[in-house]
Scaffold this motif. Structure first.
Motif, PDB file in Angstrom:
ATOM      1  N   MET A   1      46.555  54.858 -29.305  1.00 20.15           N
ATOM      2  CA  MET A   1      45.098  54.774 -29.182  1.00 20.15           C
ATOM      3  C   MET A   1      44.682  53.310 -29.378  1.00 20.15           C
ATOM      4  O   MET A   1      45.087  52.695 -30.351  1.00 20.15           O
ATOM      5  CB  MET A   1      44.416  55.664 -30.221  1.00 20.15           C
ATOM      6  CG  MET A   1      42.881  55.650 -30.156  1.00 20.15           C
ATOM      7  SD  MET A   1      42.157  56.722 -31.404  1.00 20.15           S
ATOM      8  CE  MET A   1      42.713  58.320 -30.855  1.00 20.15           C
ATOM      9  N   THR A   2      43.886  52.794 -28.495  1.00 17.63           N
ATOM     10  CA  THR A   2      43.457  51.397 -28.589  1.00 17.63           C
ATOM     11  C   THR A   2      42.205  51.280 -29.431  1.00 17.63           C
ATOM     12  O   THR A   2      41.464  52.246 -29.645  1.00 17.63           O
ATOM     13  CB  THR A   2      43.165  50.821 -27.196  1.00 17.63           C
ATOM     14  OG1 THR A   2      42.033  51.499 -26.667  1.00 17.63           O
ATOM     15  CG2 THR A   2      44.347  50.995 -26.274  1.00 17.63           C
ATOM     16  N   ILE A   3      41.973  50.065 -29.893  1.00 20.73           N
ATOM     17  CA  ILE A   3      40.762  49.801 -30.678  1.00 20.73           C
ATOM     18  C   ILE A   3      39.521  50.041 -29.848  1.00 20.73           C
ATOM     19  O   ILE A   3      38.496  50.487 -30.328  1.00 20.73           O
ATOM     20  CB  ILE A   3      40.786  48.364 -31.220  1.00 20.73           C
ATOM     21  CG1 ILE A   3      41.936  48.247 -32.220  1.00 20.73           C
ATOM     22  CG2 ILE A   3      39.481  47.986 -31.869  1.00 20.73           C
ATOM     23  CD1 ILE A   3      42.082  46.893 -32.825  1.00 20.73           C
ATOM     24  N   GLU A   4      39.618  49.769 -28.534  1.00 22.38           N
ATOM     25  CA  GLU A   4      38.477  49.962 -27.643  1.00 22.38           C
ATOM     26  C   GLU A   4      38.030  51.417 -27.637  1.00 22.38           C
ATOM     27  O   GLU A   4      36.842  51.718 -27.669  1.00 22.38           O
ATOM     28  CB  GLU A   4      38.836  49.504 -26.234  1.00 22.38           C
ATOM     29  CG  GLU A   4      37.782  49.812 -25.176  1.00 22.38           C
ATOM     30  CD  GLU A   4      36.454  49.127 -25.440  1.00 22.38           C
ATOM     31  OE1 GLU A   4      35.433  49.566 -24.894  1.00 22.38           O
ATOM     32  OE2 GLU A   4      36.444  48.156 -26.218  1.00 22.38           O
ATOM     33  N   ARG A   5      39.017  52.344 -27.625  1.00 17.98           N
ATOM     34  CA  ARG A   5      38.642  53.769 -27.585  1.00 17.98           C
ATOM     35  C   ARG A   5      37.969  54.201 -28.881  1.00 17.98           C
ATOM     36  O   ARG A   5      37.146  55.093 -28.905  1.00 17.98           O
ATOM     37  CB  ARG A   5      39.876  54.631 -27.322  1.00 17.98           C
ATOM     38  CG  ARG A   5      40.483  54.432 -25.934  1.00 17.98           C
ATOM     39  CD  ARG A   5      41.462  55.551 -25.643  1.00 17.98           C
ATOM     40  NE  ARG A   5      42.098  55.350 -24.349  1.00 17.98           N
ATOM     41  CZ  ARG A   5      43.286  54.784 -24.195  1.00 17.98           C
ATOM     42  NH1 ARG A   5      43.955  54.366 -25.247  1.00 17.98           N
ATOM     43  NH2 ARG A   5      43.816  54.645 -22.988  1.00 17.98           N
TER      44      ARG A   5
ATOM     45  N   LEU B   1      40.980  39.883 -25.998  1.00 20.22           N
ATOM     46  CA  LEU B   1      39.799  40.590 -25.488  1.00 20.22           C
ATOM     47  C   LEU B   1      39.958  40.973 -24.015  1.00 20.22           C
ATOM     48  O   LEU B   1      39.374  41.957 -23.548  1.00 20.22           O
ATOM     49  CB  LEU B   1      38.550  39.716 -25.649  1.00 20.22           C
ATOM     50  CG  LEU B   1      37.986  39.566 -27.061  1.00 20.22           C
ATOM     51  CD1 LEU B   1      36.905  38.507 -27.087  1.00 20.22           C
ATOM     52  CD2 LEU B   1      37.448  40.898 -27.557  1.00 20.22           C
ATOM     53  N   ARG B   2      40.761  40.228 -23.286  1.00 25.08           N
ATOM     54  CA  ARG B   2      40.888  40.428 -21.837  1.00 25.08           C
ATOM     55  C   ARG B   2      42.069  41.313 -21.442  1.00 25.08           C
ATOM     56  O   ARG B   2      42.055  41.923 -20.394  1.00 25.08           O
ATOM     57  CB  ARG B   2      41.015  39.079 -21.127  1.00 25.08           C
ATOM     58  CG  ARG B   2      39.792  38.181 -21.221  1.00 25.08           C
ATOM     59  CD  ARG B   2      39.927  37.003 -20.253  1.00 25.08           C
ATOM     60  NE  ARG B   2      41.149  36.245 -20.495  1.00 25.08           N
ATOM     61  CZ  ARG B   2      41.210  35.178 -21.303  1.00 25.08           C
ATOM     62  NH1 ARG B   2      40.132  34.774 -21.932  1.00 25.08           N
ATOM     63  NH2 ARG B   2      42.366  34.545 -21.477  1.00 25.08           N
ATOM     64  N   GLU B   3      43.106  41.347 -22.278  1.00 24.61           N
ATOM     65  CA  GLU B   3      44.332  41.995 -21.842  1.00 24.61           C
ATOM     66  C   GLU B   3      45.075  42.626 -22.999  1.00 24.61           C
ATOM     67  O   GLU B   3      44.758  42.392 -24.169  1.00 24.61           O
ATOM     68  CB  GLU B   3      45.239  40.970 -21.155  1.00 24.61           C
ATOM     69  CG  GLU B   3      45.548  39.786 -22.040  1.00 24.61           C
ATOM     70  CD  GLU B   3      46.139  38.606 -21.279  1.00 24.61           C
ATOM     71  OE1 GLU B   3      46.973  37.906 -21.891  1.00 24.61           O
ATOM     72  OE2 GLU B   3      45.760  38.375 -20.115  1.00 24.61           O
TER      73      GLU B   3
ATOM     74  N   VAL C   1      38.952  44.622 -24.571  1.00 28.19           N
ATOM     75  CA  VAL C   1      37.633  45.205 -24.785  1.00 28.19           C
ATOM     76  C   VAL C   1      36.903  45.238 -23.455  1.00 28.19           C
ATOM     77  O   VAL C   1      37.040  44.326 -22.626  1.00 28.19           O
ATOM     78  CB  VAL C   1      36.830  44.369 -25.815  1.00 28.19           C
ATOM     79  CG1 VAL C   1      35.399  44.881 -25.957  1.00 28.19           C
ATOM     80  CG2 VAL C   1      37.531  44.398 -27.169  1.00 28.19           C
ATOM     81  N   ALA C   2      36.118  46.286 -23.249  1.00 25.14           N
ATOM     82  CA  ALA C   2      35.347  46.392 -22.014  1.00 25.14           C
ATOM     83  C   ALA C   2      34.437  45.177 -21.858  1.00 25.14           C
ATOM     84  O   ALA C   2      33.937  44.622 -22.841  1.00 25.14           O
ATOM     85  CB  ALA C   2      34.511  47.676 -22.037  1.00 25.14           C
ATOM     86  N   LYS C   3      34.226  44.788 -20.604  1.00 31.47           N
ATOM     87  CA  LYS C   3      33.452  43.575 -20.324  1.00 31.47           C
ATOM     88  C   LYS C   3      32.074  43.613 -20.984  1.00 31.47           C
ATOM     89  O   LYS C   3      31.589  42.599 -21.477  1.00 31.47           O
ATOM     90  CB  LYS C   3      33.307  43.380 -18.820  1.00 31.47           C
ATOM     91  CG  LYS C   3      34.594  43.000 -18.119  1.00 31.47           C
ATOM     92  CD  LYS C   3      34.354  42.759 -16.635  1.00 31.47           C
ATOM     93  CE  LYS C   3      35.644  42.349 -15.936  1.00 31.47           C
ATOM     94  NZ  LYS C   3      35.415  42.102 -14.482  1.00 31.47           N
ATOM     95  N   GLU C   4      31.428  44.780 -20.984  1.00 25.03           N
ATOM     96  CA  GLU C   4      30.068  44.850 -21.527  1.00 25.03           C
ATOM     97  C   GLU C   4      30.022  44.630 -23.033  1.00 25.03           C
ATOM     98  O   GLU C   4      28.963  44.364 -23.601  1.00 25.03           O
ATOM     99  CB  GLU C   4      29.420  46.195 -21.175  1.00 25.03           C
ATOM    100  CG  GLU C   4      30.142  47.420 -21.711  1.00 25.03           C
ATOM    101  CD  GLU C   4      31.185  47.929 -20.723  1.00 25.03           C
ATOM    102  OE1 GLU C   4      31.601  49.088 -20.866  1.00 25.03           O
ATOM    103  OE2 GLU C   4      31.579  47.157 -19.816  1.00 25.03           O
TER     104      GLU C   4
ATOM    105  N   GLN D   1      41.795  30.946 -29.358  1.00 23.39           N
ATOM    106  CA  GLN D   1      42.487  31.108 -28.078  1.00 23.39           C
ATOM    107  C   GLN D   1      43.189  32.465 -27.999  1.00 23.39           C
ATOM    108  O   GLN D   1      43.120  33.162 -26.975  1.00 23.39           O
ATOM    109  CB  GLN D   1      43.500  29.979 -27.890  1.00 23.39           C
ATOM    110  CG  GLN D   1      42.859  28.618 -27.645  1.00 23.39           C
ATOM    111  CD  GLN D   1      43.863  27.484 -27.676  1.00 23.39           C
ATOM    112  OE1 GLN D   1      45.049  27.696 -27.913  1.00 23.39           O
ATOM    113  NE2 GLN D   1      43.382  26.267 -27.448  1.00 23.39           N
ATOM    114  N   ARG D   2      43.862  32.854 -29.083  1.00 18.23           N
ATOM    115  CA  ARG D   2      44.560  34.146 -29.079  1.00 18.23           C
ATOM    116  C   ARG D   2      43.558  35.307 -29.053  1.00 18.23           C
ATOM    117  O   ARG D   2      43.805  36.341 -28.435  1.00 18.23           O
ATOM    118  CB  ARG D   2      45.452  34.262 -30.321  1.00 18.23           C
ATOM    119  CG  ARG D   2      46.507  33.177 -30.450  1.00 18.23           C
ATOM    120  CD  ARG D   2      47.762  33.507 -29.726  1.00 18.23           C
ATOM    121  NE  ARG D   2      48.407  34.716 -30.234  1.00 18.23           N
ATOM    122  CZ  ARG D   2      49.692  34.985 -30.065  1.00 18.23           C
ATOM    123  NH1 ARG D   2      50.472  34.126 -29.413  1.00 18.23           N
ATOM    124  NH2 ARG D   2      50.216  36.109 -30.524  1.00 18.23           N
ATOM    125  N   LEU D   3      42.424  35.112 -29.694  1.00 21.42           N
ATOM    126  CA  LEU D   3      41.404  36.160 -29.719  1.00 21.42           C
ATOM    127  C   LEU D   3      40.825  36.394 -28.328  1.00 21.42           C
ATOM    128  O   LEU D   3      40.687  37.543 -27.879  1.00 21.42           O
ATOM    129  CB  LEU D   3      40.288  35.773 -30.694  1.00 21.42           C
ATOM    130  CG  LEU D   3      39.049  36.666 -30.701  1.00 21.42           C
ATOM    131  CD1 LEU D   3      39.411  38.072 -31.160  1.00 21.42           C
ATOM    132  CD2 LEU D   3      37.970  36.074 -31.594  1.00 21.42           C
TER     133      LEU D   3
END
Length: 434
Positions: free
Chosen positions: A1-5, A118-120, A125-128, A112-114
């Motif tokens: 489970m990802t943090i995004e979910r 966020l992108r991959e 995280v979702a773009k919005e 830079q790592r953060l």
């Protein structure tokens, strides 16, 4: 489970990311620091392990702050950070600028790592939502590393100042012992790092106001840049005074001192050049005498240094001020008066004698016309009741002593002065530039 979910709050998302990626992030940050700041690894048994430990403590502290709501209190650093910083300061390795650059490097590396996370990858995280995460994470990262830099700078500076005060106190003790003969030359050289088998020129520098002490340090540093001494030793001697010694490569120091203008409110008196440990003491005594004469005559109130060789006659002849005062009044009579006219004529006579009775050269120094000098000399002769003889040693000595006694009553007692133990009587030393 990802943090995004899980739809975690932005700062908690960053905290979890830090916790999960801690080891990989540490390796990346440490590699970057060692590559760009090699001075961090100086004089360490295991530089990578020590740097990794320091960075790890900061990342854990950062994650702890991210997990707490900003309303729960201000950011704080672990007590270990201050203790570790002070330990580094005691070694003076690495330097404070290197430590502060290290914080900049860590900050940039985490950022830079953060942004990549966020992108991959599993943490994307979702773009919005990225803008919200970036905004809050940026503010928190900036606040933490600004706090870390400020507290590190403060702890480092505090420890260095403490070390400097201790070192200055030790130097003052050694210098005092050298001056009074209780410390041997060999012991003094080892403690001070100063070669006594040289020609020394001692000085005394002081300020009118305590608030000018920092300006005194700056003025002496600037003067030292002009003199370029082979050695320079200085110690505080009281609240407003500093004693010092230099050894120079040649005699150019004298010409430089004669032409150097001191800042307002800062004064300096210099001894004569003397050889060896005995000369170290003798030049110091000369500097103290130059100060005494300079303050008594008013020479020290100007913006030029007072040089012992320029006031040696006045120094020697004024040890018995009562006799000196009587001698001056016998030689100069009304010229030794306290009125403005007497003072102006006395200064004219002093310059006239120094210029070997040349009205032209005297006028140039006094910034007046030669005829003015001639008329003043005529008036001086009328007041003296005799002609001015440039070859008269008595007259020249009286003129040199006059500023010291013309404002003194004829029954004045000698000025007390004990130049032999100058540091003993001084209050506890303060920190200064050596």
């Amino acid at each position: 489970m990802t943090i995004e979910r899980q739809q975690a709050p932005p700062l908690q998302w960053v905290a979890r990311w830090l916790d999960t990626e801690l080891d990989a992030l540490l390796d990346s940050l440490v590699d970057g620091e060692l590559a760009e700041l090699p001075e961090l690894a100086v004089a360490r048994d295991d530089p990578r392990a020590e740097i990794r430990h320091s960075v790890r403590v900061h990342l854990i502290a950062l994650a702890d702050g991210l997990n707490r709501s900003p309303l729960e209190g201000e950011l704080t650093l672990p007590a270990f950070i201050s203790r570790h910083t002070r330990a580094l300061a005691r070694q003076d390795v690495p330097s404070l600028p290197a430590l502060l650059r290290a914080f900049e490097k860590i900050h940039a590396g985490v950022w830079q790592r953060l942004t990549a996370a966020l992108r991959e990858g599993p943490f994307h995280v979702a773009k919005e939502r990225r803008a919200e995460v970036l905004e809050q994470a940026s503010a928190q990262l900036f606040a933490y590393f600004q706090l870390a830099s400020n507290e590190t700078a403060s702890a480092y500076a505090t420890e260095r100042a403490l070390l400097e005060r201790r070192a200055m106190s030790q130097r003052s003790t050694v210098v005092n012992g050298l001056l009074n003969g209780s410390v041997t030359t060999t012991a003094a050289e080892q403690a001070l790092g100063y070669d006594l088998n040289a020609v020394h020129v001692g000085y005394v520098a002081w300020v009118d106001e305590l608030s000018d002490l920092d300006r005194l340090d700056t003025a002496l540093a600037t003067l030292s840049e002009h003199l370029r001494p082979r050695q320079h030793l200085s110690v505080p001697a009281g609240e407003r005074t500093q004693f010092g010694w230099i050894t120079c490569h040649n005699g150019s120091w004298l010409e430089i001192l004669r032409g150097y203008r001191l800042p307002e409110g800062i004064h300096c008196a210099w001894g004569s050049p003397q050889q060896g440990a005995d000369g170290f003491r003798a030049s110091h005594r000369d500097a103290l005498e130059a100060r005494r004469v300079g303050e008594t005559t008013g020479l020290a109130r100007g913006n030029r240094a007072v040089l012992f060789d320029d006031v040696a006659i006045a120094s020697l002849a004024s040890r018995d001020l009562c006799s000196a005062s009587a001698f001056v009044h016998r030689q100069l009579d009304k010229l030794a008066g306290t009125d403005e006219l007497a003072g102006r004529l006395l200064e004219t006579l002093r310059v006239y004698l120094n210029e070997l009775a040349s009205p032209t050269r005297a006028a140039r120094r006094l910034h007046v016309h030669p005829n003015t000098v001639v008329k003043r000399v005529e008036r001086i002769e009328a007041m003296l009741g005799r002609r001015v003889d440039p070859a008269s040693l008595a007259l020249r000595v009286a003129v040199e002593l006059a500023p010291m006694v013309r404002l003194q009553p004829r029954s004045s007692t000698p000025l007390s002065s004990d130049p032999t133990v100058p540091v003993d009587a001084a209050p506890a030393p303060r920190a200064s530039s050596g």
